[in-house]
Scaffold this motif. Sequence first.
Motif, PDB file in Angstrom:
ATOM      1  N   LEU A 127     -22.614 -71.993  84.772  1.00 46.55           N
ATOM      2  CA  LEU A 127     -23.609 -72.452  83.820  1.00 46.55           C
ATOM      3  C   LEU A 127     -25.022 -72.174  84.323  1.00 46.55           C
ATOM      4  O   LEU A 127     -25.913 -71.826  83.552  1.00 46.55           O
ATOM      5  N   GLN A 128     -25.205 -72.298  85.617  1.00 48.51           N
ATOM      6  CA  GLN A 128     -26.512 -72.014  86.208  1.00 48.51           C
ATOM      7  C   GLN A 128     -26.882 -70.541  86.041  1.00 48.51           C
ATOM      8  O   GLN A 128     -28.045 -70.205  85.826  1.00 48.51           O
ATOM      9  N   GLN A 129     -25.899 -69.669  86.128  1.00 52.63           N
ATOM     10  CA  GLN A 129     -26.159 -68.229  86.054  1.00 52.63           C
ATOM     11  C   GLN A 129     -26.119 -67.691  84.627  1.00 52.63           C
ATOM     12  O   GLN A 129     -26.548 -66.557  84.395  1.00 52.63           O
ATOM     13  N   ALA A 130     -25.619 -68.472  83.687  1.00 52.65           N
ATOM     14  CA  ALA A 130     -25.519 -68.013  82.296  1.00 52.65           C
ATOM     15  C   ALA A 130     -26.916 -67.830  81.718  1.00 52.65           C
ATOM     16  O   ALA A 130     -27.779 -68.685  81.882  1.00 52.65           O
ATOM     17  N   ARG A 131     -27.127 -66.727  81.053  1.00 50.49           N
ATOM     18  CA  ARG A 131     -28.439 -66.435  80.470  1.00 50.49           C
ATOM     19  C   ARG A 131     -28.382 -66.351  78.951  1.00 50.49           C
ATOM     20  O   ARG A 131     -29.262 -66.862  78.273  1.00 50.49           O
ATOM     21  N   ALA A 132     -27.373 -65.697  78.419  1.00 50.82           N
ATOM     22  CA  ALA A 132     -27.273 -65.533  76.962  1.00 50.82           C
ATOM     23  C   ALA A 132     -26.823 -66.846  76.328  1.00 50.82           C
ATOM     24  O   ALA A 132     -26.068 -67.616  76.922  1.00 50.82           O
ATOM     25  N   GLU A 133     -27.299 -67.102  75.131  1.00 49.83           N
ATOM     26  CA  GLU A 133     -26.977 -68.348  74.436  1.00 49.83           C
ATOM     27  C   GLU A 133     -25.473 -68.530  74.266  1.00 49.83           C
ATOM     28  O   GLU A 133     -24.936 -69.612  74.504  1.00 49.83           O
ATOM     29  N   GLY A 134     -24.788 -67.485  73.889  1.00 52.37           N
ATOM     30  CA  GLY A 134     -23.339 -67.556  73.706  1.00 52.37           C
ATOM     31  C   GLY A 134     -22.612 -67.871  74.995  1.00 52.37           C
ATOM     32  O   GLY A 134     -21.631 -68.628  75.001  1.00 52.37           O
ATOM     33  N   GLU A 135     -23.085 -67.306  76.077  1.00 49.86           N
ATOM     34  CA  GLU A 135     -22.475 -67.553  77.380  1.00 49.86           C
ATOM     35  C   GLU A 135     -22.695 -69.002  77.826  1.00 49.86           C
ATOM     36  O   GLU A 135     -21.793 -69.649  78.346  1.00 49.86           O
ATOM     37  N   VAL A 136     -23.891 -69.521  77.578  1.00 46.36           N
ATOM     38  CA  VAL A 136     -24.197 -70.919  77.921  1.00 46.36           C
ATOM     39  C   VAL A 136     -23.275 -71.843  77.135  1.00 46.36           C
ATOM     40  O   VAL A 136     -22.684 -72.783  77.686  1.00 46.36           O
ATOM     41  N   LEU A 137     -23.122 -71.588  75.836  1.00 48.29           N
ATOM     42  CA  LEU A 137     -22.262 -72.419  74.999  1.00 48.29           C
ATOM     43  C   LEU A 137     -20.808 -72.347  75.456  1.00 48.29           C
ATOM     44  O   LEU A 137     -20.111 -73.357  75.501  1.00 48.29           O
ATOM     45  N   ARG A 138     -20.347 -71.155  75.830  1.00 46.37           N
ATOM     46  CA  ARG A 138     -18.966 -70.983  76.275  1.00 46.37           C
ATOM     47  C   ARG A 138     -18.704 -71.783  77.548  1.00 46.37           C
ATOM     48  O   ARG A 138     -17.693 -72.478  77.671  1.00 46.37           O
ATOM     49  N   VAL A 139     -19.616 -71.717  78.505  1.00 52.54           N
ATOM     50  CA  VAL A 139     -19.428 -72.437  79.770  1.00 52.54           C
ATOM     51  C   VAL A 139     -19.502 -73.948  79.536  1.00 52.54           C
ATOM     52  O   VAL A 139     -18.730 -74.705  80.127  1.00 52.54           O
ATOM     53  N   MET A 140     -20.386 -74.382  78.655  1.00 48.47           N
ATOM     54  CA  MET A 140     -20.460 -75.817  78.370  1.00 48.47           C
ATOM     55  C   MET A 140     -19.182 -76.305  77.686  1.00 48.47           C
ATOM     56  O   MET A 140     -18.702 -77.402  77.969  1.00 48.47           O
ATOM     57  N   GLN A 141     -18.611 -75.493  76.811  1.00 51.81           N
ATOM     58  CA  GLN A 141     -17.335 -75.850  76.191  1.00 51.81           C
ATOM     59  C   GLN A 141     -16.229 -75.928  77.242  1.00 51.81           C
ATOM     60  O   GLN A 141     -15.408 -76.844  77.220  1.00 51.81           O
TER      61      GLN A 141
END
Length: 130
Positions: A78-92
């Motif tokens: 989550l710390q390394q996620a940059r794209a919005e979709g990637e952030v949402l995926r890791v949070m899920q």
Amino acid sequence: AAMVIQMIQGGYLVTAADVPASTPPAPVAMPAPLAPSVTAASAAPVERRRSLVAARIYVLGILEMQRHPNAAALFRDLQQARAEGEVLRVMQSALQVLPALTSEGYCQRVRQRLMEALPVEHCSAFAAIA
């Protein structure tokens, strides 16, 4: 004790011996009452600002408190996620893993707070995770 003495010497604190007994307490100024239109407007519930950044920081904090390798890996992702979709995926993913790490009641509170912080357009993606 030494810090208290320093604060007294610096004038930040006053001992009871330094205050004369006949000195009345200083009157506290009361603010003027607000106009009725202002109080009626402030009585309405205020919608909190929602942002993906706030939701991300909240989930990072939750993951950081968990002492488990899976939580640590998700924290890094989550710390390394940059794209919005990637952030949402890791949070899920974090919400799906959290029940195995903590109690169900705690997970429910985390989900509830996350839904309060997430932008409305992203809430539907998280509503199905239970």
